[in-house]
Design an enzyme around this catalytic site. Structure first.
Site, PDB file in Angstrom:
ATOM      1  CD  GLU B  48      -2.645   0.697   2.732  1.00 27.29           C
ATOM      2  OE1 GLU B  48      -2.899  -0.419   3.223  1.00 27.29           O
ATOM      3  OE2 GLU B  48      -2.838   1.751   3.334  1.00 27.29           O
ATOM      4  CG  ASP B  59      -2.681   9.010   7.360  1.00 29.94           C
ATOM      5  OD1 ASP B  59      -2.675   7.776   7.495  1.00 29.94           O
ATOM      6  OD2 ASP B  59      -2.900   9.580   6.271  1.00 29.94           O
ATOM      7  CE1 TYR B 171      -6.978  -0.091   7.633  1.00 30.04           C
ATOM      8  CE2 TYR B 171      -6.143   0.469   5.449  1.00 30.04           C
ATOM      9  CZ  TYR B 171      -5.996   0.453   6.825  1.00 30.04           C
ATOM     10  OH  TYR B 171      -4.879   0.995   7.392  1.00 30.04           O
TER      11      TYR B 171
END
Lengths: 395, 261
Positions: B48, B59, B171
């Site tokens: 990724e 993030d 995910y």
């Protein structure tokens, strides 16, 4: 002219571009806000706090000397007289009350210069809700007095040491906190930005400004103004005064920060004029206009007024600009400073540097006739916080 | 290589997948090829590769710092695709980036570039299923997987929608929040894995840093483990980076193998 919408959008702008961890919280907030926004008990309580705590309604003041100097009849909407010295409290009181109705126990917020953080601290104290404010570590040093003010009112200020240690890092950190504590915590956004429902909700809470102007100007002039002028960063004071007039024959001018010039490099803009020069993009959960480079990286914006220094703008403003309902304009740092001094000297009112951008535009445009005969300027805040900046410029 | 082919291959070997994240261009565009190769040598099954965005709100601080290093090192989407095109790896590559970079490039052009430079899937952490319609359309047209995240807070109605939209793998965000270290991962992960009812492979990410944890995650029933911050930490240290990336990938993959499938 009310939005032709797919629920979460203003035309193509707005929406909910957020990480999945936050979506349930956003959905809950949307649902709860829809439930309470027209609830008579909620609104009665909010009215009470706006009146007895915040000191509303704020006056609409005919600025005689300034009118004479600029050559147009000028009314000032005195948000500088609201408790805390700015319009910010209108929104934080609304959201803090909603926090209580939602049964949440904690408020978090981000702040740049500390104005929104201070308004959060006030509202948190007024409602007895624990309040924590994320602030870039660099900003906590630059704005020590605001940090102290927040702490005096019982809020905890958390310095953010990542990245550039400024507003955008504070936003990131607040979003992380929210993601980790969504069940107990409400995230208080300070402007008409972010994912739906924030732009709509903050606009509604700030609309008290324009609603008051409608009544006040009728009492004084027996008619609506020809134009309304407000400074625009994220755009909450502008949407607040514009929105109640959106379907009336009143011209609406959104004055952005022209900074030190309308130039842009790969990484930064010398201004914050997003409506004037920005392009469509996605930032902070919304589709709007943003200052960005050719790849879509967000530029650092710039302005003498911290509250206008933002690379995005509220999505509803982007929409209203596209359809021609509002007129985006800008004033440079130097023009805002001039107008700041005019208002101090002529009227005995020290405006925020943010609001001074609106004044500066009226000074420039009055003689062209585009503002008509009667203009209302939103004095979104007082300028005591800006005195060091102004003194520094004098040297 | 298609993501589904990789998972099928692993299924036959009764093995979970190691999905390794690094940010392209961290700290310079030149290093990325070597780092990716090291991860593949260590046993990564899918890479990724982050395409850095200036405002990475989804993030944590570790990856945010990597993104900043990459941007300061001159990384752009054009260089990104050049790097990807030069990689000689025979495993699926997935791009992880924020929606504005895709939007600005043009949705169709971005997806076409993915196809021409050999990227099999796209992850966009700030693109909710609600807003994904247009990009999903192009992904379908050009046969590129669009991978979505689900979280412990995801409601049942959203879960259905996400599972219907997503392809490649799902995910799973192992815990709330976006940052830092973690203690007990097994219980909440097991619960989430069980809630996600789909035939699409499930990969679990956020906060996994060693072989033991990777093993635990696979034992909860997950089909893959996603590791990012631990690799980015190694890059941040600047010491023996390729060797240590390879060693960590090997440790993680051994942990995954030990758990069986």
């Amino acid at each position: 002219m009310k939005q032709e919408l797919k629920l979460t959008k203003f035309g193509k702008y707005g929406g909910q571009f957020v990480p999945e961890v936050l979506m349930p919280a956003i959905e809950e907030l949307t649902e709860q806000y829809e439930k309470y926004k027209d609830d008579p008990v909620f609104n009665k309580e909010l009215d009470y706090y706006l009146r007895d705590f915040a000191g509303r309604p704020s006056p609409l003041y005919l600025a005689k000397h300034l009118s004479k100097e600029y050559g147009v009849r000028i009314y000032l909407k005195r948000e500088d007289l609201v408790h805390g010295g700015a319009h910010k409290l209108n929104n934080t009181l609304g959201q803090a009350l909603l926090t209580r109705y939602m049964g949440k126990k904690r408020i978090i917020a981000e702040t740049g210069a500390g104005q929104h953080g201070t308004a959060c601290a006030m509202a948190g104290a007024a409602f007895g809700i624990k309040t924590e404010v994320y602030m870039g570590a660099r900003d906590t040093v630059r704005q020590r007095m605001n940090v102290y003010r927040m702490e005096l009112m019982g809020a905890k200020v958390i310095p953010v040491k990542s990245g550039s240690q400024t507003l955008k890092d504070a936003i990131n950190e607040a979003m992380r906190d929210w993601a980790a504590n969504v069940e107990t915590t409400h995230y208080m956004i300070g402007s008409v930005v972010g994912p739906h429902p924030y732009p709509m909700m903050v606009r509604d809470f700030q609309s008290v400004i324009g609603k008051e102007v409608r009544t006040q100007i009728m009492e004084k002039e027996g008619r609506f103004p020809d134009s309304i002028v407000a400074c625009t960063g994220g755009g909450s004071n502008a949407m607040g005064i514009f929105y109640p007039f959106i379907e009336d024959d009143v011209d609406l001018f959104a004055v952005e920060a022209g900074g030190s010039g309308m130039k842009v490099t790969e990484k930064e803009a010398l201004h914050s004029a997003t409506l004037c020069t920005g392009e469509e993009g996605i930032l902070h959960g919304m589709h709007t206009k943003v200052l960005q480079n050719k790849y879509g990286q967000i530029l650092e914006s710039s302005s003498i007024a911290a509250g206008l220094d933002y690379a995005g703008v509220g999505p509803e403003l982007a929409y209203l600009a596209d359809i021609g309902r509002i007129e985006p304009r800008n004033s440079m740092d130097s023009e805002a400073l001039d107008a700041f001094h005019d208002l101090c000297r002529l009227e005995g009112i020290i405006p925020a540097l943010e609001s001074s951008h609106a004044l500066a535009y009226v000074k420039k445009a009055a003689s062209s006739g585009e503002l008509g005969d009667i203009v209302v300027i939103n004095i979104s805040g007082r300028g005591d916080k800006d005195l060091e900046t102004v003194m520094g410029m004098k040297k | 290589m298609k993501i589904s082919d990789k998972f099928n291959e692993l299924k036959k070997k009764r093995e979970g997948a190691l999905i390794a994240y690094i940010c392209a261009g961290d700290p310079t565009p030149e290093g990325t090829k070597e780092y990716v190769t090291a991860l593949v040598r260590g046993g990564a099954d899918i890479i990724e590769l982050g395409l850095p965005f200036s405002d990475p709100t989804a993030d944590g601080p570790t990856i945010q710092a990597g993104i900043e290093r990459a941007l300061n090192g001159g990384m752009t989407p054009d260089i990104y695709f050049k790097i990807v095109g030069s990689l000689k790896v025979h495993i699926p590559l997935v791009v992880m980036t924020y929606y504005n970079l895709i939007f600005k490039r043009g949705l169709e052009k971005f997806v076409k570039d993915c196809v021409s430079f050999g990227i099999s899937g796209i992850i966009v952490p700030d693109l909710s299923a609600e807003e994904s319609g247009e990009l999903a359309g192009f992904c379908k047209q050009y046969n590129v997987d669009l991978i979505f995240l689900v979280a412990p807070t995801t409601t049942e109605s959203r879960m259905k929608r996400i599972l219907a939209e997503g392809t490649g793998f799902v995910y799973l965000v192992a815990r709330m929040g976006v940052t830092g270290a973690r203690k007990d991962i097994a219980a909440s992960t097991r619960e989430l894995v069980e809630r996600v009812k789909t035939t699409t492979p499930k990969a679990v990410g956020f906060g996994i840093s060693n072989g033991k944890q990777a093993s635990e995650i696979i034992r909860t029933g997950a089909d893959g483990v996603i590791v990012g911050s631990a690799f980015v930490d190694i890059i941040a240290s600047g010491k023996d980076v390729p060797e240590r990336l390879e060693a960590l990938a090997r440790e993680l993959k051994e942990g995954i193998r030990a758990a069986g499938k």
